[in-house]
Scaffold this motif. Structure first.
Motif, PDB file in Angstrom:
ATOM      1  N   SER A  15       3.891  39.359 -35.120  1.00  0.00           N
ATOM      2  CA  SER A  15       2.982  40.620 -35.244  1.00  0.00           C
ATOM      3  C   SER A  15       2.459  41.108 -36.470  1.00  0.00           C
ATOM      4  CB  SER A  15       3.225  41.458 -34.088  1.00  0.00           C
ATOM      5  OG  SER A  15       4.736  41.911 -34.485  1.00  0.00           O
ATOM      6  N   PHE A  16       1.312  41.560 -36.818  1.00  0.00           N
ATOM      7  CA  PHE A  16       0.891  42.022 -38.208  1.00  0.00           C
ATOM      8  C   PHE A  16       0.838  43.477 -37.923  1.00  0.00           C
ATOM      9  CE2 PHE A  16      -0.646  37.859 -38.326  1.00  0.00           C
ATOM     10  CZ  PHE A  16      -0.106  37.352 -39.560  1.00  0.00           C
ATOM     11  N   LYS A  17       1.030  44.086 -39.013  1.00  0.00           N
ATOM     12  CA  LYS A  17       0.818  45.625 -38.889  1.00  0.00           C
ATOM     13  C   LYS A  17      -0.656  45.889 -39.583  1.00  0.00           C
ATOM     14  CE  LYS A  17       5.454  47.209 -40.194  1.00  0.00           C
ATOM     15  NZ  LYS A  17       6.189  47.438 -41.134  1.00  0.00           N
ATOM     16  N   LEU A  18      -1.516  46.472 -38.732  1.00  0.00           N
ATOM     17  CA  LEU A  18      -2.513  46.725 -39.042  1.00  0.00           C
ATOM     18  C   LEU A  18      -2.752  48.328 -39.492  1.00  0.00           C
ATOM     19  CD1 LEU A  18      -4.990  44.985 -36.255  1.00  0.00           C
ATOM     20  CD2 LEU A  18      -4.445  44.352 -38.638  1.00  0.00           C
ATOM     21  N   GLU A  39      -1.103  50.349 -36.649  1.00  0.00           N
ATOM     22  CA  GLU A  39      -1.292  49.961 -35.249  1.00  0.00           C
ATOM     23  C   GLU A  39      -0.376  48.191 -35.488  1.00  0.00           C
ATOM     24  OE1 GLU A  39      -4.810  47.813 -32.757  1.00  0.00           O
ATOM     25  OE2 GLU A  39      -5.283  49.460 -34.352  1.00  0.00           O
ATOM     26  N   ILE A  40       0.051  47.984 -34.399  1.00  0.00           N
ATOM     27  CA  ILE A  40       0.712  46.517 -34.366  1.00  0.00           C
ATOM     28  C   ILE A  40       0.027  45.658 -33.618  1.00  0.00           C
ATOM     29  CG2 ILE A  40       2.846  45.343 -33.868  1.00  0.00           C
ATOM     30  CD1 ILE A  40       4.317  47.583 -34.952  1.00  0.00           C
ATOM     31  N   ARG A  41      -0.522  44.615 -34.140  1.00  0.00           N
ATOM     32  CA  ARG A  41      -1.079  43.605 -33.268  1.00  0.00           C
ATOM     33  C   ARG A  41      -0.319  42.316 -33.168  1.00  0.00           C
ATOM     34  NH1 ARG A  41      -6.837  42.058 -34.803  1.00  0.00           N
ATOM     35  NH2 ARG A  41      -7.522  44.057 -33.871  1.00  0.00           N
ATOM     36  N   ASN A  81       8.752  37.569 -36.322  1.00  0.00           N
ATOM     37  CA  ASN A  81       9.354  38.573 -36.106  1.00  0.00           C
ATOM     38  C   ASN A  81      10.247  38.585 -35.192  1.00  0.00           C
ATOM     39  OD1 ASN A  81       6.285  39.300 -36.553  1.00  0.00           O
ATOM     40  ND2 ASN A  81       7.302  41.291 -37.090  1.00  0.00           N
ATOM     41  N   LYS A  82      10.178  37.363 -34.201  1.00  0.00           N
ATOM     42  CA  LYS A  82      11.279  37.215 -33.430  1.00  0.00           C
ATOM     43  C   LYS A  82      11.132  35.461 -33.290  1.00  0.00           C
ATOM     44  CE  LYS A  82      10.442  39.773 -29.562  1.00  0.00           C
ATOM     45  NZ  LYS A  82      10.466  40.333 -28.434  1.00  0.00           N
TER      46      LYS A  82
END
Lengths: 244, 258
Positions: A15-18, A39-41, A81-82
């Protein structure tokens, strides 16, 4: 990891942090404090994937579905991330051609710069030099500074370096459209040759026709998940039906 | 151990980077590579003209005294200021290709080292022409340079990684380097502060130890403070390991943050 496996992705999430407006400087961080919650996408959701040695696999899907992110994870440009992404063997990625080219140096010198980024030593580059120059068909231009090249020549040189690195695993992102028709055909032939010689190739492309010819297996990625994985004819057919 | 193996595999990248740094930087200019030596010399010239007048310096051979300080200092500031931006300036590469990221700061410090070693010949020329002469104490040069390399690399690794996340670092560093210049005995000798609490600044400043060691071998012709240097080496290695680990932690999100 089993020795026949080239790439193994296990339960991997990215996931990316936006940030609506990213706080890049100290002032912004201090002024806004840590209130500016990003926001996390999630771009890829628990992907499981095994690619064996010698396979040629296509990743297809609409724009923004996560194909290129998956390639970047395999190259270790970004990290999950995981879960895990493991690769086995020397890996080269052709995400962007001509990384590290220096406009003031000649084509020949840039071959050395560019190949060094791929992890080749001087001797290895020396061995491949003639082959690279020949493949690029640049002739005498090879000793002119790269800034004098046309964009087509630039791409030809870059592709010639990348394709001659001799990696076990090749990751390619939408670069089949290099140069003129003649050079495109040549690249395609080279890829076919590589895929027949027990190299592992993962390719992201929207040229479905070319993919169908080159790859036996295709993986359709939809909204960050694997929608379908199997014979390329069938996957492309299902993908086209959905898109229509 | 794996880290060393990977670095060794990518040695050609390190070499081409260093070559590009040294040759590419001045490629378009008339004097070319010579600028990397002319610059510190001009700086020396300015101080050598100005300081004897405003500070009434009593040091013998002040010009040589200055050069022994300025040339190592140039290596340090070059590495810190260019090293801090080495990751952010190569954002394009970082986003597109995988290679061990540590190569970038390492190649900056290494090209600084190459420049420094060549500049040492300038020191030798001045020492010979200035009548100070040479002595066998020069054998300590590689040892002192090694310590400076380790300490500089440690700070460069740390700063280059933090600069990706907080862009202000490069500006703060420009200011700190300026301060440090005056807190390091380059223009003056530590002896003028004898007995003052200010001596503690020099005791805690690794560059002060290094520069006085360079002066010992080039200018004073005596054995440098070996015990001090050994402590410096140990502390340097320790912070290098710590900074490397921090770099490794931070590098995972470089491609997303630059």
């Amino acid at each position: 990891m089993n020795n026949d496996v080239a790439i193994k992705v296990v339960n991997m999430t990215k996931s990316f942090k936006l940030y609506s407006d990213k706080a890049n400087t100290l002032k912004e961080r201090l002024v806004r404090g840590w209130k500016n919650k990003p926001e996390i996408r999630t771009v890829l959701k628990s992907i499981d994937l095994t690619i064996s040695k010698g396979e040629t696999v296509a990743l297809i899907g609409v724009n923004g579905s996560g194909k290129s992110t998956l390639l970047k994870l395999m190259t270790k440009i970004i990290y999950p991330n995981k879960g895990t992404v493991k690769t086995n063997g020397k890996l080269t990625s052709l995400l962007e051609l001509g990384a590290g080219f220096h406009p003031d140096f000649t084509g020949r010198e840039n071959i050395y710069f560019n190949a060094a980024i791929f992890g080749l030593t001087k001797e290895e580059i020396d061995q491949r030099l003639n082959e690279i120059i020949e493949f690029s068909e640049l002739g005498d231009f090879i000793d002119s500074p790269v800034r004098t090249y046309s964009s087509g020549m630039y791409m030809r040189l870059a592709f010639s370096v990348a394709i001659n690195v001799d990696a076990d695993i090749l990751l390619i992102d939408e670069i089949l459209a290099v140069g003129d028709q003649h050079f495109q055909d040549k690249c395609f032939q080279k890829l076919e040759e590589l895929s027949n010689s027990n190299k592992t190739i993962v390719i992201v492309s929207h040229s479905l026709g070319a993919i169908e010819k080159l790859c036996k297996r295709a993986i359709w990625i939809k909204d960050g998940e694997i929608a379908m994985d199997g014979n390329s004819n069938k996957v492309i057919e299902a993908y086209l039906k959905e898109c229509a | 151990m794996n880290a060393f193996k990977e670095l060794y595999q990518y040695r050609e990248l390190l070499k081409t980077n260093v070559r590009k740094d040294i040759r590419g930087k001045y490629k378009a200019s008339f004097l070319g590579v010579l600028w990397s030596f002319v610059n510190p010399l001009l700086q020396v010239l300015v101080y050598a003209i100005v300081f004897p007048y405003i500070m009434k310096v009593q040091t013998d051979n002040y010009l040589i005294f200055l050069i022994c300080g300025i040339i190592p200092w140039t290596w340090f500031t070059y590495s810190i200021s260019n090293g801090t931006t080495s990751i952010t300036n190569n954002a394009n590469l970082i986003k597109k290709v995988y290679f061990p990221r540590v190569i970038l700061p390492i190649s900056v410090v290494t090209s600084g080292l190459v420049n420094f070693l060549i500049s040492c010949f300038i020191i030798l020329i001045f020492v010979l022409l200035g009548g100070v002469g040479l002595s066998w104490h020069l054998v300590f040069l590689p040892f002192i340079a090694l310590i400076q390399y380790i300490i500089t690399l440690a700070f460069t690794l740390l700063l280059s990684a933090i600069n990706v996340y907080i862009k202000d670092v490069e500006y703060i560093i420009a200011f700190l380097i300026n301060m440090l210049f005056y807190a390091t005995p380059i223009l003056y000798s530590t002896e003028i502060f004898h007995g003052s609490w200010l001596v503690w600044i020099f005791k805690l400043n690794p560059l002060a130890h290094l520069i006085s060691a360079y002066r010992d071998i080039f200018y004073v012709h005596q054995v440098p403070q070996i015990f001090n240097l050994l402590i410096l080496l140990l502390v340097g290695l320790l912070i290098l390991i710590i900074c490397y680990e921090i770099f490794k932690k931070l590098e995972k999100r470089f491609a997303e943050e630059v």
